[in-house]
Design a protein around this motif. Structure first.
Motif, PDB file in Angstrom:
ATOM      1  N   UNK A   8     -11.177   0.201   5.668  1.00  0.00           N
ATOM      2  CA  UNK A   8     -12.614   0.020   5.490  1.00  0.00           C
ATOM      3  C   UNK A   8     -13.189   0.149   4.012  1.00  0.00           C
ATOM      4  N   UNK A   9     -12.469   1.015   3.348  1.00  0.00           N
ATOM      5  CA  UNK A   9     -12.599   1.465   1.760  1.00  0.00           C
ATOM      6  C   UNK A   9     -12.161   0.063   1.050  1.00  0.00           C
ATOM      7  N   UNK A  10     -10.885  -0.425   1.360  1.00  0.00           N
ATOM      8  CA  UNK A  10     -10.590  -1.808   0.783  1.00  0.00           C
ATOM      9  C   UNK A  10     -11.516  -2.744   0.909  1.00  0.00           C
ATOM     10  N   UNK A  11     -11.933  -2.903   2.314  1.00  0.00           N
ATOM     11  CA  UNK A  11     -12.727  -3.937   2.529  1.00  0.00           C
ATOM     12  C   UNK A  11     -13.842  -3.834   2.025  1.00  0.00           C
ATOM     13  N   UNK A  12     -14.714  -2.637   1.669  1.00  0.00           N
ATOM     14  CA  UNK A  12     -15.648  -2.609   0.977  1.00  0.00           C
ATOM     15  C   UNK A  12     -15.527  -3.007  -0.603  1.00  0.00           C
ATOM     16  N   UNK A  13     -14.647  -2.314  -1.132  1.00  0.00           N
ATOM     17  CA  UNK A  13     -14.356  -3.019  -2.543  1.00  0.00           C
ATOM     18  C   UNK A  13     -13.969  -4.273  -2.725  1.00  0.00           C
ATOM     19  N   UNK A  26     -22.944  -5.285   3.985  1.00  0.00           N
ATOM     20  CA  UNK A  26     -23.000  -4.349   3.037  1.00  0.00           C
ATOM     21  C   UNK A  26     -22.672  -2.855   3.293  1.00  0.00           C
ATOM     22  N   UNK A  27     -23.135  -2.443   4.394  1.00  0.00           N
ATOM     23  CA  UNK A  27     -23.192  -1.139   4.797  1.00  0.00           C
ATOM     24  C   UNK A  27     -21.707  -0.768   5.033  1.00  0.00           C
ATOM     25  N   UNK A  28     -21.131   0.388   4.633  1.00  0.00           N
ATOM     26  CA  UNK A  28     -19.644   0.766   5.013  1.00  0.00           C
ATOM     27  C   UNK A  28     -19.499   2.195   5.499  1.00  0.00           C
ATOM     28  N   UNK A  29     -18.783   2.205   6.289  1.00  0.00           N
ATOM     29  CA  UNK A  29     -18.270   3.696   6.676  1.00  0.00           C
ATOM     30  C   UNK A  29     -16.884   3.882   6.896  1.00  0.00           C
ATOM     31  N   UNK A  64     -15.135  -6.939  -0.819  1.00  0.00           N
ATOM     32  CA  UNK A  64     -16.461  -7.431  -0.585  1.00  0.00           C
ATOM     33  C   UNK A  64     -17.460  -7.366  -1.789  1.00  0.00           C
ATOM     34  N   UNK A  65     -17.401  -6.213  -2.494  1.00  0.00           N
ATOM     35  CA  UNK A  65     -18.183  -5.751  -3.572  1.00  0.00           C
ATOM     36  C   UNK A  65     -17.765  -6.810  -4.760  1.00  0.00           C
ATOM     37  N   UNK A  66     -16.549  -6.800  -4.699  1.00  0.00           N
ATOM     38  CA  UNK A  66     -15.813  -7.573  -5.770  1.00  0.00           C
ATOM     39  C   UNK A  66     -16.292  -8.943  -5.838  1.00  0.00           C
ATOM     40  N   UNK A  67     -15.837  -9.419  -4.506  1.00  0.00           N
ATOM     41  CA  UNK A  67     -16.131 -11.056  -4.278  1.00  0.00           C
ATOM     42  C   UNK A  67     -17.695 -11.494  -4.354  1.00  0.00           C
ATOM     43  N   UNK A  68     -18.245 -10.454  -3.727  1.00  0.00           N
ATOM     44  CA  UNK A  68     -19.802 -10.925  -4.007  1.00  0.00           C
ATOM     45  C   UNK A  68     -20.534 -11.113  -5.215  1.00  0.00           C
ATOM     46  N   UNK A  69     -19.774  -9.907  -6.237  1.00  0.00           N
ATOM     47  CA  UNK A  69     -20.187 -10.209  -7.627  1.00  0.00           C
ATOM     48  C   UNK A  69     -19.614 -11.485  -8.302  1.00  0.00           C
ATOM     49  N   UNK A  99      -7.612 -12.061  -8.270  1.00  0.00           N
ATOM     50  CA  UNK A  99      -8.160 -10.916  -9.069  1.00  0.00           C
ATOM     51  C   UNK A  99      -8.196  -9.640  -8.358  1.00  0.00           C
ATOM     52  N   UNK A 100      -8.240  -9.817  -6.978  1.00  0.00           N
ATOM     53  CA  UNK A 100      -8.213  -8.661  -6.201  1.00  0.00           C
ATOM     54  C   UNK A 100      -6.958  -7.815  -6.067  1.00  0.00           C
ATOM     55  N   UNK A 101      -6.758  -6.655  -5.965  1.00  0.00           N
ATOM     56  CA  UNK A 101      -5.327  -6.027  -5.786  1.00  0.00           C
ATOM     57  C   UNK A 101      -5.001  -6.256  -4.416  1.00  0.00           C
ATOM     58  N   UNK A 102      -3.640  -6.604  -4.231  1.00  0.00           N
ATOM     59  CA  UNK A 102      -2.844  -7.233  -3.077  1.00  0.00           C
ATOM     60  C   UNK A 102      -3.602  -6.811  -1.794  1.00  0.00           C
ATOM     61  N   UNK A 103      -3.389  -5.525  -1.715  1.00  0.00           N
ATOM     62  CA  UNK A 103      -3.975  -5.068  -0.187  1.00  0.00           C
ATOM     63  C   UNK A 103      -5.393  -5.332   0.048  1.00  0.00           C
ATOM     64  N   UNK A 104      -6.323  -5.285  -1.164  1.00  0.00           N
ATOM     65  CA  UNK A 104      -7.590  -5.409  -0.753  1.00  0.00           C
ATOM     66  C   UNK A 104      -7.799  -6.875  -0.409  1.00  0.00           C
ATOM     67  N   UNK A 105      -6.915  -7.875  -1.147  1.00  0.00           N
ATOM     68  CA  UNK A 105      -7.136  -9.170  -0.832  1.00  0.00           C
ATOM     69  C   UNK A 105      -6.521  -9.582   0.798  1.00  0.00           C
ATOM     70  N   UNK A 106      -5.562  -8.849   1.340  1.00  0.00           N
ATOM     71  CA  UNK A 106      -5.184  -8.900   2.690  1.00  0.00           C
ATOM     72  C   UNK A 106      -6.089  -8.612   3.580  1.00  0.00           C
TER      73      UNK A 106
END
Lengths: 138, 201
Positions: free
Chosen positions: B179-184, A4-7, B186-191, B145-152
């Motif tokens: 990394x930001x897209x990945x974080x977003x 869950x950590x990110x940077x 992951x958050x959406x998918x986990x939810x 439901x994810x934006x295209x780039x986040x999904x890729x």
């Protein structure tokens, strides 16, 4: 490090649980078998590369691939050469006067009726004297 | 040579850091006109190229078409390639660009992963099959439901094993943005999929 950590500066660790879930919906890319040889051949043909050639590698790889064929071909060539040699020797041994050309055989039959010195004289003389006729007139 | 794509295929076939001397030599030969040396690059990058194309297109045959097109484009432009660089990032960028153009021309989104998911699952029996179908549907919908780039990004990172920097090279964005897209994502998918995580274990 927690997935869950990110940077902004470094990648987070892979999230295996999430990856398992994603894989379950990843039917055709993730789990269905893919024929890579077919795809390679297709690309190679489109690009004009030698068709379906395995990875060329170095020359010794090519030699290694053809090793068995080369050994079999060498053995076959040796056997064929040996058979031909044996056949040739046998033919030489069977050669006789009767196997020669007809005119040679006819000459031989005439010559054997005369002594050797008469035949020799006939052969070395210039043709103005018939040595064999001279021998008969003795 | 049948097989499937995934992190192992990516790590087996694509060098991670410095240009491989064999690869650089092959590229130099192609640049001198020895097109047959291109075969090494095809063998080395067709799996990862296909994986990337599939992430963009979500369709098996389209992905094959695009990876072939990308190799032809790479061959046509290899004269300008700097052999001091790695071929992989350059090639994957071509795959993504071609894939996006291809998809735009066809006017469709990635759908085959969901449609085909049942093909690979064997014969688990009616109850298990229904459960598997429900799982696939939920995951596919969450991904959709994810934006295209986040999904890729999340698929290329979690499933195909590419690094943030590699994905950044493909998509033409910074590693930090990846990394930001990945974080977003992951958050959406986990939810969305929290209730399924136990099932997947």
């Amino acid at each position: 490090m927690n997935p869950s950590h990110w940077s902004l500066d470094e990648d987070p660790p892979r999230d295996e649980a999430l990856a398992r879930l994603l894989r379950s919906a990843d039917g055709s890319a993730g789990t269905r078998p893919m024929d890579w040889d077919r795809l390679h051949d297709r690309i190679a043909a489109a690009a004009g590369l030698p068709a379906a050639r395995p990875d060329a590698g170095e020359w010794w790889d090519v030699v290694a691939r053809w090793r068995r064929v080369a050994v079999a071909a060498s053995v076959a060539a040796i056997l064929a050469a040996a058979a031909m040699l044996w056949q040739t020797e046998r033919s030489d041994a069977e050669v006789s006067l009767t196997d020669a050309a007809p005119e040679t055989a006819a000459l031989a039959r005439v010559v054997v009726a005369y002594p050797d010195e008469a035949v020799f004289s006939s052969m070395v003389q210039d043709g103005r004297t018939d040595a064999l006729a001279a021998w008969e007139s003795r | 040579m049948p097989g499937s794509i995934g992190p192992e295929a990516r790590h087996d076939s694509a060098p991670a850091e410095a240009p491989d001397p064999h690869e650089a030599a092959a590229i130099a030969r192609v640049q001198r006109g020895e097109a047959e040396a291109f075969d090494l690059l095809v063998r080395r990058y067709m799996r990862t190229g296909y994986a990337v194309a599939f992430r963009v297109l979500g369709h098996r045959e389209d992905a094959e078409d695009v990876v072939q097109e990308a190799f032809l484009a790479a061959l046509a432009n290899i004269g300008s390639f700097d052999t001091g660089r790695r071929f992989g990032p350059w090639f994957h960028r071509i795959v993504v660009t071609r894939g996006l153009n291809f998809r735009k021309s066809r006017g469709r989104r990635a759908t085959e992963a969901l449609d085909d998911a049942g093909v690979a699952s064997g014969d688990p029996g009616p109850a298990a099959a229904a459960e598997q179908d429900a799982l696939r549907t939920s995951v596919a919908q969450a991904l959709g439901r994810l934006p295209e780039r986040q999904r890729m990004v999340v698929q290329l990172f979690e499933l195909d094993g590419f690094s943030g920097a590699e994905i950044a090279g493909m998509l033409g964005i910074s590693p930090g943005t990846v990394r930001w897209y990945l974080h977003e994502a992951r958050q959406a998918l986990r939810g969305t999929l929290a209730h399924l995580q136990e099932t997947a274990r």
